[in-house]
Design a protein around this motif. Structure first.
Motif, short mmCIF file in Angstrom:
data_model
loop_
_atom_site.label_atom_id
_atom_site.label_comp_id
_atom_site.label_asym_id
_atom_site.label_seq_id
_atom_site.Cartn_x
_atom_site.Cartn_y
_atom_site.Cartn_z
N THR A 232 7.10 -11.81 -4.63
CA THR A 232 6.16 -10.84 -5.20
C THR A 232 5.63 -11.29 -6.56
O THR A 232 4.41 -11.32 -6.77
CB THR A 232 6.81 -9.46 -5.28
N GLN A 236 1.77 -12.33 -7.62
CA GLN A 236 1.08 -11.64 -8.70
C GLN A 236 0.65 -12.59 -9.80
O GLN A 236 -0.46 -12.47 -10.34
CB GLN A 236 2.00 -10.55 -9.27
N GLY A 243 -1.38 -4.90 -5.34
CA GLY A 243 -0.41 -4.28 -4.44
C GLY A 243 -0.73 -4.43 -2.97
O GLY A 243 0.13 -4.88 -2.19
N VAL A 246 -0.19 -7.99 -1.73
CA VAL A 246 1.25 -8.31 -1.72
C VAL A 246 1.90 -7.74 -0.46
O VAL A 246 2.64 -8.43 0.24
CB VAL A 246 1.94 -7.77 -2.99
N LEU A 250 3.53 -9.87 2.59
CA LEU A 250 4.93 -9.70 2.96
C LEU A 250 5.07 -9.40 4.45
O LEU A 250 5.98 -9.91 5.12
CB LEU A 250 5.57 -8.59 2.13
#
Length: 390
Positions: A232, A236, A243, A246, A250
Protein backbone atom coordinates in the motif's frame (compact mmCIF):
# COMPACT_ATOMS: atom_id res chain seq x y z
CA UNK A 1 -0.52 -52.26 2.89
CA UNK A 2 -4.19 -51.78 3.76
CA UNK A 3 -6.36 -50.80 0.83
CA UNK A 4 -7.54 -47.20 1.08
CA UNK A 5 -11.29 -46.89 1.34
CA UNK A 6 -12.44 -43.70 -0.31
CA UNK A 7 -15.10 -41.57 1.31
CA UNK A 8 -15.66 -39.65 -1.91
CA UNK A 9 -14.21 -38.73 -5.28
CA UNK A 10 -10.72 -37.21 -5.63
CA UNK A 11 -12.36 -33.96 -6.73
CA UNK A 12 -14.42 -33.74 -3.54
CA UNK A 13 -11.37 -34.60 -1.44
CA UNK A 14 -9.36 -31.79 -3.04
CA UNK A 15 -12.31 -29.40 -2.68
CA UNK A 16 -12.63 -30.16 1.04
CA UNK A 17 -8.90 -29.65 1.60
CA UNK A 18 -9.04 -26.41 -0.40
CA UNK A 19 -11.95 -25.23 1.74
CA UNK A 20 -9.93 -25.86 4.88
CA UNK A 21 -7.01 -23.95 3.35
CA UNK A 22 -9.35 -21.06 2.54
CA UNK A 23 -10.53 -20.92 6.15
CA UNK A 24 -6.98 -20.98 7.50
CA UNK A 25 -5.80 -18.38 4.98
CA UNK A 26 -8.65 -16.09 5.96
CA UNK A 27 -7.92 -16.28 9.67
CA UNK A 28 -4.17 -15.85 9.12
CA UNK A 29 -4.36 -12.67 7.06
CA UNK A 30 -7.68 -11.12 8.18
CA UNK A 31 -6.29 -9.31 11.27
CA UNK A 32 -4.00 -7.27 8.99
CA UNK A 33 -7.07 -5.48 7.65
CA UNK A 34 -8.73 -5.15 11.06
CA UNK A 35 -5.86 -3.81 13.19
CA UNK A 36 -7.46 -0.38 13.86
CA UNK A 37 -10.77 -2.01 14.84
CA UNK A 38 -9.08 -4.60 17.06
CA UNK A 39 -6.84 -1.98 18.69
CA UNK A 40 -9.83 0.22 19.50
CA UNK A 41 -11.89 -2.73 20.70
CA UNK A 42 -9.39 -3.94 23.30
CA UNK A 43 -7.84 -0.53 24.03
CA UNK A 44 -4.28 -1.07 22.78
CA UNK A 45 -2.10 0.67 20.22
CA UNK A 46 -2.06 -0.42 16.58
CA UNK A 47 1.58 -1.65 16.88
CA UNK A 48 0.53 -3.76 19.87
CA UNK A 49 -2.36 -5.17 17.87
CA UNK A 50 0.12 -5.90 15.09
CA UNK A 51 1.93 -8.28 17.46
CA UNK A 52 -1.10 -10.57 17.14
CA UNK A 53 -0.05 -11.16 13.52
CA UNK A 54 3.57 -11.77 14.54
CA UNK A 55 2.53 -14.15 17.32
CA UNK A 56 0.48 -16.19 14.87
CA UNK A 57 3.42 -16.55 12.47
CA UNK A 58 5.78 -17.51 15.29
CA UNK A 59 3.22 -20.02 16.57
CA UNK A 60 3.08 -21.69 13.15
CA UNK A 61 6.87 -21.83 12.92
CA UNK A 62 7.42 -23.37 16.34
CA UNK A 63 4.44 -25.72 16.49
CA UNK A 64 4.50 -27.24 13.01
CA UNK A 65 6.84 -30.21 13.62
CA UNK A 66 5.56 -31.04 17.11
CA UNK A 67 1.83 -30.90 16.33
CA UNK A 68 2.41 -32.89 13.13
CA UNK A 69 4.36 -35.62 14.92
CA UNK A 70 1.77 -35.78 17.71
CA UNK A 71 -1.24 -36.07 15.40
CA UNK A 72 0.40 -38.57 13.03
CA UNK A 73 -0.44 -41.43 15.42
CA UNK A 74 -4.18 -40.89 14.80
CA UNK A 75 -4.07 -41.35 11.04
CA UNK A 76 -4.35 -38.84 8.24
CA UNK A 77 -8.12 -38.31 8.31
CA UNK A 78 -8.41 -37.87 12.07
CA UNK A 79 -5.36 -35.64 12.10
CA UNK A 80 -6.94 -33.30 9.53
CA UNK A 81 -10.19 -33.20 11.51
CA UNK A 82 -8.21 -32.46 14.69
CA UNK A 83 -6.46 -29.50 13.06
CA UNK A 84 -9.81 -27.99 12.08
CA UNK A 85 -11.11 -28.56 15.62
CA UNK A 86 -8.10 -26.59 16.92
CA UNK A 87 -8.89 -23.89 14.37
CA UNK A 88 -12.50 -23.62 15.55
CA UNK A 89 -11.55 -23.46 19.24
CA UNK A 90 -8.85 -20.84 18.66
CA UNK A 91 -11.11 -18.55 16.62
CA UNK A 92 -13.97 -18.94 19.10
CA UNK A 93 -11.66 -17.88 21.93
CA UNK A 94 -10.52 -14.92 19.81
CA UNK A 95 -14.14 -13.87 19.18
CA UNK A 96 -15.02 -13.77 22.88
CA UNK A 97 -11.65 -12.54 24.21
CA UNK A 98 -12.28 -9.77 26.77
CA UNK A 99 -8.81 -8.23 26.58
CA UNK A 100 -5.46 -8.25 24.79
CA UNK A 101 -3.72 -11.26 26.31
CA UNK A 102 -6.70 -13.56 26.01
CA UNK A 103 -6.97 -12.54 22.34
CA UNK A 104 -3.25 -13.26 21.98
CA UNK A 105 -3.85 -16.72 23.49
CA UNK A 106 -6.67 -17.35 21.02
CA UNK A 107 -4.44 -16.41 18.10
CA UNK A 108 -1.61 -18.65 19.30
CA UNK A 109 -4.00 -21.60 19.75
CA UNK A 110 -5.32 -21.02 16.23
CA UNK A 111 -1.77 -21.02 14.85
CA UNK A 112 -1.21 -24.57 16.10
CA UNK A 113 -3.40 -25.95 13.32
CA UNK A 114 -1.77 -24.44 10.25
CA UNK A 115 1.50 -26.31 9.77
CA UNK A 116 -0.05 -29.69 10.56
CA UNK A 117 -3.10 -29.04 8.35
CA UNK A 118 -1.00 -28.28 5.29
CA UNK A 119 1.33 -31.16 6.12
CA UNK A 120 -1.41 -33.79 6.28
CA UNK A 121 -3.45 -32.02 3.61
CA UNK A 122 -0.55 -32.12 1.14
CA UNK A 123 -0.14 -35.88 1.60
CA UNK A 124 -3.90 -36.46 1.37
CA UNK A 125 -4.19 -34.32 -1.77
CA UNK A 126 -1.33 -36.07 -3.58
CA UNK A 127 -2.52 -39.54 -2.56
CA UNK A 128 -5.83 -39.34 -4.45
CA UNK A 129 -4.39 -38.37 -7.85
CA UNK A 130 -2.01 -39.94 -10.36
CA UNK A 131 1.70 -39.26 -9.74
CA UNK A 132 1.95 -36.92 -12.71
CA UNK A 133 -0.86 -34.75 -11.27
CA UNK A 134 0.52 -34.30 -7.73
CA UNK A 135 1.73 -30.73 -8.22
CA UNK A 136 -1.69 -29.75 -9.57
CA UNK A 137 -3.30 -31.38 -6.53
CA UNK A 138 -1.10 -29.27 -4.26
CA UNK A 139 -2.03 -26.21 -6.33
CA UNK A 140 -5.70 -26.97 -5.64
CA UNK A 141 -4.98 -27.02 -1.91
CA UNK A 142 -3.08 -23.73 -2.07
CA UNK A 143 -5.85 -22.28 -4.22
CA UNK A 144 -7.89 -21.96 -1.04
CA UNK A 145 -5.07 -19.93 0.52
CA UNK A 146 -4.77 -17.61 -2.46
CA UNK A 147 -8.54 -17.17 -2.86
CA UNK A 148 -8.63 -16.03 0.78
CA UNK A 149 -6.68 -12.96 -0.36
CA UNK A 150 -9.44 -12.14 -2.89
CA UNK A 151 -12.58 -12.76 -0.86
CA UNK A 152 -11.98 -13.80 2.73
CA UNK A 153 -9.52 -11.12 3.78
CA UNK A 154 -11.35 -8.12 2.20
CA UNK A 155 -14.65 -9.41 3.61
CA UNK A 156 -13.11 -9.66 7.09
CA UNK A 157 -11.77 -6.11 6.80
CA UNK A 158 -15.23 -4.89 5.77
CA UNK A 159 -16.88 -6.71 8.68
CA UNK A 160 -14.30 -5.26 11.06
CA UNK A 161 -15.33 -1.78 9.97
CA UNK A 162 -19.11 -2.32 9.82
CA UNK A 163 -20.22 -5.01 12.28
CA UNK A 164 -17.13 -5.38 14.44
CA UNK A 165 -13.98 -7.49 14.47
CA UNK A 166 -15.52 -10.03 16.85
CA UNK A 167 -18.15 -10.93 14.25
CA UNK A 168 -15.36 -11.44 11.72
CA UNK A 169 -13.90 -14.10 14.03
CA UNK A 170 -17.38 -15.62 14.45
CA UNK A 171 -17.55 -15.97 10.67
CA UNK A 172 -14.18 -17.76 10.68
CA UNK A 173 -15.60 -20.17 13.26
CA UNK A 174 -18.49 -20.90 10.88
CA UNK A 175 -15.99 -21.41 8.04
CA UNK A 176 -14.12 -23.87 10.24
CA UNK A 177 -17.26 -25.86 11.00
CA UNK A 178 -18.14 -26.05 7.30
CA UNK A 179 -14.59 -27.20 6.47
CA UNK A 180 -14.67 -29.77 9.29
CA UNK A 181 -17.90 -31.30 7.97
CA UNK A 182 -16.59 -31.27 4.38
CA UNK A 183 -13.36 -33.01 5.41
CA UNK A 184 -15.27 -35.62 7.44
CA UNK A 185 -17.41 -36.44 4.41
CA UNK A 186 -14.75 -36.30 1.70
CA UNK A 187 -11.42 -37.50 3.09
CA UNK A 188 -10.76 -41.19 2.39
CA UNK A 189 -10.60 -43.65 5.27
CA UNK A 190 -6.92 -44.55 5.09
CA UNK A 191 -4.70 -46.77 7.17
CA UNK A 192 -4.80 -46.33 10.95
CA UNK A 193 -2.12 -44.10 12.32
CA UNK A 194 0.92 -45.27 14.20
CA UNK A 195 3.28 -43.59 16.61
CA UNK A 196 6.02 -41.96 14.50
CA UNK A 197 9.70 -42.33 15.27
CA UNK A 198 10.15 -38.67 16.18
CA UNK A 199 13.93 -38.86 16.43
CA UNK A 200 14.26 -40.47 12.99
CA UNK A 201 11.81 -38.09 11.30
CA UNK A 202 13.35 -34.98 12.84
CA UNK A 203 16.79 -36.25 11.72
CA UNK A 204 15.47 -36.32 8.16
CA UNK A 205 14.89 -32.56 8.37
CA UNK A 206 18.60 -31.85 8.81
CA UNK A 207 19.60 -33.56 5.58
CA UNK A 208 21.38 -31.01 3.37
CA UNK A 209 18.86 -31.36 0.53
CA UNK A 210 15.94 -30.81 2.93
CA UNK A 211 17.56 -27.78 4.57
CA UNK A 212 18.31 -26.18 1.20
CA UNK A 213 14.75 -26.80 0.03
CA UNK A 214 13.38 -25.14 3.17
CA UNK A 215 15.88 -22.31 2.73
CA UNK A 216 14.52 -21.75 -0.78
CA UNK A 217 11.02 -21.44 0.66
CA UNK A 218 12.16 -19.00 3.37
CA UNK A 219 13.89 -16.82 0.79
CA UNK A 220 11.02 -17.01 -1.71
CA UNK A 221 8.56 -15.95 1.01
CA UNK A 222 10.99 -13.33 2.30
CA UNK A 223 11.23 -11.70 -1.13
CA UNK A 224 7.47 -11.86 -1.62
CA UNK A 225 6.49 -10.44 1.78
CA UNK A 226 9.15 -7.72 1.68
CA UNK A 227 6.99 -6.17 -1.04
CA UNK A 228 3.53 -7.46 -0.05
CA UNK A 229 3.78 -6.12 3.51
CA UNK A 230 4.40 -2.60 2.21
CA UNK A 231 2.43 -2.76 -1.02
CA UNK A 232 0.00 0.00 0.00
CA UNK A 233 2.67 2.64 0.85
CA UNK A 234 4.65 1.54 -2.25
CA UNK A 235 1.59 2.25 -4.40
CA UNK A 236 0.93 5.54 -2.66
CA UNK A 237 4.50 6.85 -2.69
CA UNK A 238 5.82 5.56 -6.01
CA UNK A 239 2.67 5.61 -8.14
CA UNK A 240 0.71 8.33 -6.34
CA UNK A 241 -2.17 5.87 -6.07
CA UNK A 242 -5.36 6.99 -4.36
CA UNK A 243 -7.66 4.79 -2.28
CA UNK A 244 -9.70 3.31 -5.18
CA UNK A 245 -6.60 2.38 -7.19
CA UNK A 246 -4.99 0.80 -4.12
CA UNK A 247 -8.10 -1.32 -3.47
CA UNK A 248 -8.36 -2.31 -7.14
CA UNK A 249 -4.68 -3.25 -7.28
CA UNK A 250 -4.95 -5.32 -4.09
CA UNK A 251 -7.90 -7.23 -5.51
CA UNK A 252 -6.05 -7.85 -8.77
CA UNK A 253 -3.01 -9.01 -6.82
CA UNK A 254 -5.23 -11.58 -5.11
CA UNK A 255 -6.49 -12.75 -8.51
CA UNK A 256 -2.92 -12.89 -9.78
CA UNK A 257 -1.87 -15.03 -6.81
CA UNK A 258 -4.74 -17.43 -7.53
CA UNK A 259 -3.94 -17.69 -11.25
CA UNK A 260 -0.23 -18.06 -10.51
CA UNK A 261 -0.98 -20.93 -8.15
CA UNK A 262 -2.86 -22.71 -10.96
CA UNK A 263 -0.01 -22.06 -13.42
CA UNK A 264 2.51 -23.30 -10.85
CA UNK A 265 0.73 -26.62 -10.54
CA UNK A 266 0.84 -27.21 -14.29
CA UNK A 267 4.44 -26.03 -14.52
CA UNK A 268 5.58 -28.36 -11.74
CA UNK A 269 3.68 -31.28 -13.29
CA UNK A 270 5.67 -30.61 -16.48
CA UNK A 271 9.03 -30.50 -14.65
CA UNK A 272 9.46 -30.11 -10.92
CA UNK A 273 13.09 -28.93 -11.09
CA UNK A 274 12.78 -26.65 -14.11
CA UNK A 275 9.37 -25.39 -12.99
CA UNK A 276 10.67 -24.27 -9.59
CA UNK A 277 13.71 -22.58 -11.15
CA UNK A 278 11.63 -20.79 -13.79
CA UNK A 279 9.10 -19.62 -11.19
CA UNK A 280 11.77 -18.15 -8.90
CA UNK A 281 13.50 -16.50 -11.86
CA UNK A 282 10.21 -14.92 -12.96
CA UNK A 283 9.56 -13.69 -9.41
CA UNK A 284 13.03 -12.13 -9.14
CA UNK A 285 12.61 -10.30 -12.47
CA UNK A 286 9.04 -9.08 -11.90
CA UNK A 287 9.96 -7.89 -8.40
CA UNK A 288 12.95 -5.97 -9.74
CA UNK A 289 10.74 -4.36 -12.39
CA UNK A 290 8.14 -2.97 -9.95
CA UNK A 291 9.74 0.51 -9.60
CA UNK A 292 9.80 0.76 -13.41
CA UNK A 293 6.04 0.19 -13.71
CA UNK A 294 4.80 3.04 -11.53
CA UNK A 295 4.50 5.64 -14.31
CA UNK A 296 0.81 5.08 -15.08
CA UNK A 297 -2.25 3.26 -13.81
CA UNK A 298 -2.07 0.68 -16.60
CA UNK A 299 1.59 -0.17 -16.03
CA UNK A 300 1.09 -0.31 -12.25
CA UNK A 301 -1.69 -2.87 -12.65
CA UNK A 302 0.25 -4.90 -15.22
CA UNK A 303 3.41 -4.82 -13.10
CA UNK A 304 1.79 -5.95 -9.88
CA UNK A 305 -0.35 -8.56 -11.62
CA UNK A 306 2.76 -10.07 -13.25
CA UNK A 307 4.54 -10.02 -9.89
CA UNK A 308 1.62 -11.73 -8.12
CA UNK A 309 1.31 -14.43 -10.78
CA UNK A 310 5.04 -15.17 -10.58
CA UNK A 311 4.94 -15.27 -6.78
CA UNK A 312 2.42 -18.05 -6.30
CA UNK A 313 3.67 -19.94 -9.33
CA UNK A 314 6.47 -20.93 -6.93
CA UNK A 315 4.31 -22.53 -4.20
CA UNK A 316 3.27 -25.94 -5.63
CA UNK A 317 6.79 -26.79 -6.82
CA UNK A 318 8.46 -25.77 -3.54
CA UNK A 319 5.94 -27.75 -1.48
CA UNK A 320 6.34 -30.87 -3.60
CA UNK A 321 10.14 -30.54 -3.57
CA UNK A 322 10.09 -30.50 0.23
CA UNK A 323 8.03 -33.70 0.25
CA UNK A 324 10.40 -35.35 -2.23
CA UNK A 325 13.50 -34.28 -0.32
CA UNK A 326 12.09 -35.92 2.84
CA UNK A 327 10.20 -38.80 1.24
CA UNK A 328 10.36 -40.82 4.48
CA UNK A 329 8.43 -38.11 6.37
CA UNK A 330 6.29 -36.26 3.79
CA UNK A 331 3.71 -34.86 6.23
CA UNK A 332 6.43 -33.46 8.49
CA UNK A 333 8.31 -32.03 5.51
CA UNK A 334 5.18 -30.39 4.12
CA UNK A 335 4.32 -28.86 7.50
CA UNK A 336 7.89 -27.60 7.91
CA UNK A 337 7.69 -26.00 4.48
CA UNK A 338 4.66 -24.04 5.69
CA UNK A 339 6.64 -23.08 8.80
CA UNK A 340 9.45 -21.92 6.50
CA UNK A 341 6.91 -19.85 4.54
CA UNK A 342 5.82 -18.12 7.77
CA UNK A 343 9.44 -17.56 8.78
CA UNK A 344 9.99 -15.96 5.40
CA UNK A 345 6.96 -13.75 6.08
CA UNK A 346 8.65 -12.39 9.18
CA UNK A 347 12.04 -12.05 7.45
CA UNK A 348 10.57 -10.22 4.46
CA UNK A 349 8.61 -7.76 6.59
CA UNK A 350 11.73 -7.05 8.65
CA UNK A 351 13.92 -6.52 5.58
CA UNK A 352 11.39 -4.24 3.92
CA UNK A 353 11.00 -2.22 7.10
CA UNK A 354 14.77 -1.95 7.52
CA UNK A 355 15.26 -0.73 3.93
CA UNK A 356 12.66 1.99 4.48
CA UNK A 357 13.89 2.80 7.98
CA UNK A 358 17.49 3.53 6.97
CA UNK A 359 16.29 5.97 4.33
CA UNK A 360 16.67 4.11 1.03
CA UNK A 361 13.01 4.75 0.20
CA UNK A 362 10.18 2.63 -1.11
CA UNK A 363 11.76 2.14 -4.54
CA UNK A 364 14.59 0.20 -2.90
CA UNK A 365 12.25 -2.35 -1.30
CA UNK A 366 11.56 -4.32 -4.52
CA UNK A 367 15.29 -4.26 -5.32
CA UNK A 368 16.17 -5.78 -1.95
CA UNK A 369 13.31 -8.27 -2.32
CA UNK A 370 14.59 -9.35 -5.73
CA UNK A 371 18.05 -10.01 -4.26
CA UNK A 372 16.47 -12.22 -1.60
CA UNK A 373 14.63 -14.24 -4.25
CA UNK A 374 17.83 -14.62 -6.29
CA UNK A 375 19.59 -16.03 -3.23
CA UNK A 376 16.67 -18.44 -2.87
CA UNK A 377 17.16 -19.49 -6.50
CA UNK A 378 20.81 -20.15 -5.70
CA UNK A 379 19.81 -22.37 -2.77
CA UNK A 380 17.38 -24.21 -5.03
CA UNK A 381 20.06 -24.92 -7.64
CA UNK A 382 22.54 -25.93 -4.95
CA UNK A 383 20.00 -28.38 -3.57
CA UNK A 384 19.65 -29.88 -7.06
CA UNK A 385 23.42 -30.47 -7.21
CA UNK A 386 23.32 -32.16 -3.79
CA UNK A 387 20.53 -34.49 -4.94
CA UNK A 388 22.18 -35.37 -8.29
CA UNK A 389 24.66 -38.01 -6.97
CA UNK A 390 21.76 -39.88 -5.33
Amino acid sequence: MTQVKSAGSPGLTLLAIGLGAFAIGTTEFAPMGMLPSIAAGIDVSIPAAGQLVTAYAVGVMISAPFVTLFLARFGQRRALLATMAIYIVGNLLSAIAPEYWSLMAGRIITSLCQGAFFGFGAVAATSVVAPERRASALATMFMGLSIANIGGVPASAWMGETIGWRMAFVVTVILGIIALVALALAIPQGEPGKRPDAKRELAILIRPQVLMTLASTVLFAGGFFAVYTYVTPILQNLAGASGPLVILTLMLIGMGLTFGNWVGGRLADWSLEKGAALALTALALTTLAIPLTTGSTVTVIIGFMAWAIAAFTCTPALQLRAMHAAADAPSLAASMNIAAFNFGNAVGAAVGGAVIGVGFGYAAVPVAASVIVMIGLGALLARHRVMKPA
